[in-house]
Design a protein around this motif. Sequence first.
Motif, short mmCIF file in Angstrom:
data_model
loop_
_atom_site.label_atom_id
_atom_site.label_comp_id
_atom_site.label_asym_id
_atom_site.label_seq_id
_atom_site.Cartn_x
_atom_site.Cartn_y
_atom_site.Cartn_z
N ASP A 1 95.88 15.91 31.85
CA ASP A 1 96.48 16.68 32.77
C ASP A 1 97.82 17.42 32.14
O ASP A 1 98.57 17.78 32.93
N THR A 2 97.85 17.43 30.84
CA THR A 2 98.95 18.20 30.16
C THR A 2 98.24 19.23 29.16
O THR A 2 97.18 19.04 28.76
N PRO A 3 98.87 20.38 29.08
CA PRO A 3 98.58 21.52 27.91
C PRO A 3 98.26 20.91 26.55
O PRO A 3 97.46 21.29 26.04
N GLU A 4 99.18 20.10 26.34
CA GLU A 4 99.30 19.49 25.12
C GLU A 4 97.85 18.58 24.57
O GLU A 4 97.27 18.70 23.75
N GLU A 5 97.70 17.66 25.81
CA GLU A 5 96.27 16.86 25.56
C GLU A 5 95.28 17.99 25.43
O GLU A 5 94.21 17.81 24.77
N LEU A 6 95.03 18.75 26.57
CA LEU A 6 93.93 19.69 26.60
C LEU A 6 93.82 20.54 25.44
O LEU A 6 92.58 20.72 24.87
N ALA A 7 94.84 20.85 24.74
CA ALA A 7 94.90 21.67 23.68
C ALA A 7 94.15 20.84 22.33
O ALA A 7 93.33 21.65 21.50
N LEU A 8 94.44 19.48 22.36
CA LEU A 8 94.10 18.85 21.19
C LEU A 8 92.33 18.55 21.31
O LEU A 8 91.85 18.37 20.51
N LEU A 9 91.91 19.07 22.76
CA LEU A 9 90.49 18.55 23.05
C LEU A 9 89.82 20.31 22.97
O LEU A 9 88.82 20.34 23.56
N GLY A 10 90.55 21.09 22.70
CA GLY A 10 90.08 22.63 22.49
C GLY A 10 89.60 22.89 23.98
O GLY A 10 88.61 23.62 24.03
N LEU A 11 90.20 22.50 24.95
CA LEU A 11 89.83 22.96 26.38
C LEU A 11 88.26 22.85 26.50
O LEU A 11 87.91 23.70 27.27
N HIS A 12 87.68 21.95 26.02
CA HIS A 12 86.21 21.78 26.25
C HIS A 12 86.05 21.58 27.85
O HIS A 12 86.95 21.14 28.50
N THR A 13 84.66 22.07 27.96
CA THR A 13 84.36 22.01 29.34
C THR A 13 83.24 20.92 29.76
O THR A 13 82.48 21.09 30.90
N MET A 14 83.08 20.07 28.73
CA MET A 14 82.12 19.11 29.07
C MET A 14 82.48 17.96 30.36
O MET A 14 83.63 18.05 30.48
N SER A 15 81.46 17.65 30.84
CA SER A 15 81.80 17.04 32.14
C SER A 15 82.41 15.53 31.89
O SER A 15 82.34 14.98 30.77
N ILE A 16 83.34 15.07 32.56
CA ILE A 16 83.82 13.86 32.49
C ILE A 16 83.16 12.75 33.27
O ILE A 16 82.66 12.84 34.32
N HIS A 17 82.87 11.69 32.70
CA HIS A 17 82.04 10.43 33.42
C HIS A 17 82.99 9.15 33.49
O HIS A 17 82.83 8.25 32.44
N PRO A 18 84.01 9.23 34.18
CA PRO A 18 84.83 7.98 34.32
C PRO A 18 84.12 6.83 34.42
O PRO A 18 83.20 6.63 35.09
N MET A 19 84.78 5.62 33.72
CA MET A 19 83.83 4.41 33.52
C MET A 19 84.94 3.41 34.04
O MET A 19 85.34 2.42 33.01
N PRO A 20 85.45 3.36 35.16
CA PRO A 20 86.73 2.34 35.46
C PRO A 20 86.23 0.90 35.10
O PRO A 20 85.22 0.47 35.63
N GLY A 21 87.09 0.17 34.49
CA GLY A 21 87.06 -1.10 34.01
C GLY A 21 86.23 -1.16 32.85
O GLY A 21 86.33 -2.27 32.33
N ALA A 22 85.33 -0.37 32.40
CA ALA A 22 84.93 -0.44 31.21
C ALA A 22 85.59 -0.46 29.81
O ALA A 22 86.74 0.35 29.94
N LYS A 23 85.50 -1.28 29.00
CA LYS A 23 86.51 -1.49 27.98
C LYS A 23 85.72 -0.78 26.52
O LYS A 23 84.50 -1.09 26.37
N PRO B 1 94.83 1.13 28.42
CA PRO B 1 94.46 -0.41 28.38
C PRO B 1 93.31 -0.75 28.33
O PRO B 1 93.03 -1.95 28.09
N ASP B 2 92.47 0.11 28.58
CA ASP B 2 90.85 -0.18 28.23
C ASP B 2 90.36 -0.03 26.91
O ASP B 2 89.25 -0.17 26.67
N VAL B 3 91.32 0.55 26.04
CA VAL B 3 90.85 0.76 24.67
C VAL B 3 91.43 -0.02 23.66
O VAL B 3 92.76 -0.49 23.53
N THR B 4 90.66 -0.78 22.83
CA THR B 4 91.16 -1.86 21.72
C THR B 4 90.59 -1.18 20.39
O THR B 4 89.60 -0.86 20.23
N VAL B 5 91.64 -1.58 19.44
CA VAL B 5 91.29 -1.51 18.10
C VAL B 5 91.77 -2.82 17.23
O VAL B 5 92.64 -3.49 17.87
N SER B 6 91.02 -2.79 16.53
CA SER B 6 91.74 -4.34 15.36
C SER B 6 92.78 -3.61 14.43
O SER B 6 92.58 -2.53 14.01
#
Length: 184
Positions: free
Chosen positions: A37-59, A146-151
């Motif tokens: 929801d910010t211009p900064e984030e969207l710029a890093l994503l190249g303003l792509h128009t791919m669909s978003i498929h939210p996966m609530p709770g998916a880790k 909080p749904d994203v984990t790295v080692s």
Amino acid sequence: GNTGPKGEVEDERQTSVCTDGAKFHHSLSRLGKTPMDTPEELALLGLHTMSIHPMPGAKIFLMEIGQFDAEDTVHANQLLADMEDFLELEHELPPLPEHSSKNLKEEIQELAINICDDEHAFVRAELVQTGREAYRWIKDYFLQSPDVTVSAEEHFLGLMEQWQYDPCLNATEWDDLATSRELQ
């Protein structure tokens, strides 16, 4: 070379090289784990128009290929332990095998390029720019979920940070680049 409508880069030896496949952060963004929801984030994503498929709770357990380095036993063992915890396994995963490069078949060798050759500088620059955007988006946005984990987050980010830089630069060029970034 020129960039085509789908991100392919024209090259004298081949009809085109598609660099869009390297924009792996675009695919991650489709999981709906960041606000987008910010211009900064969207710029890093190249303003792509791919669909978003939210996966609530998916880790998500995110790894960088360098974490599989069997010679770095401390981080390799940490990765395995963190994967076991994430997956809630009751048994240990086997140790990472030694990695050995395989000889390319002769017909594939003919198609292989050395990305460090001067003739591929434009393609390399495109890939480095993509790496820079991916690193920043993953670090500043994706890992904040909080749904994203790295080692071993510090080690993971250190590996990811290298995505911003041309792997073909020599030590002097790296030093010059670091100095010019410090002056900015």
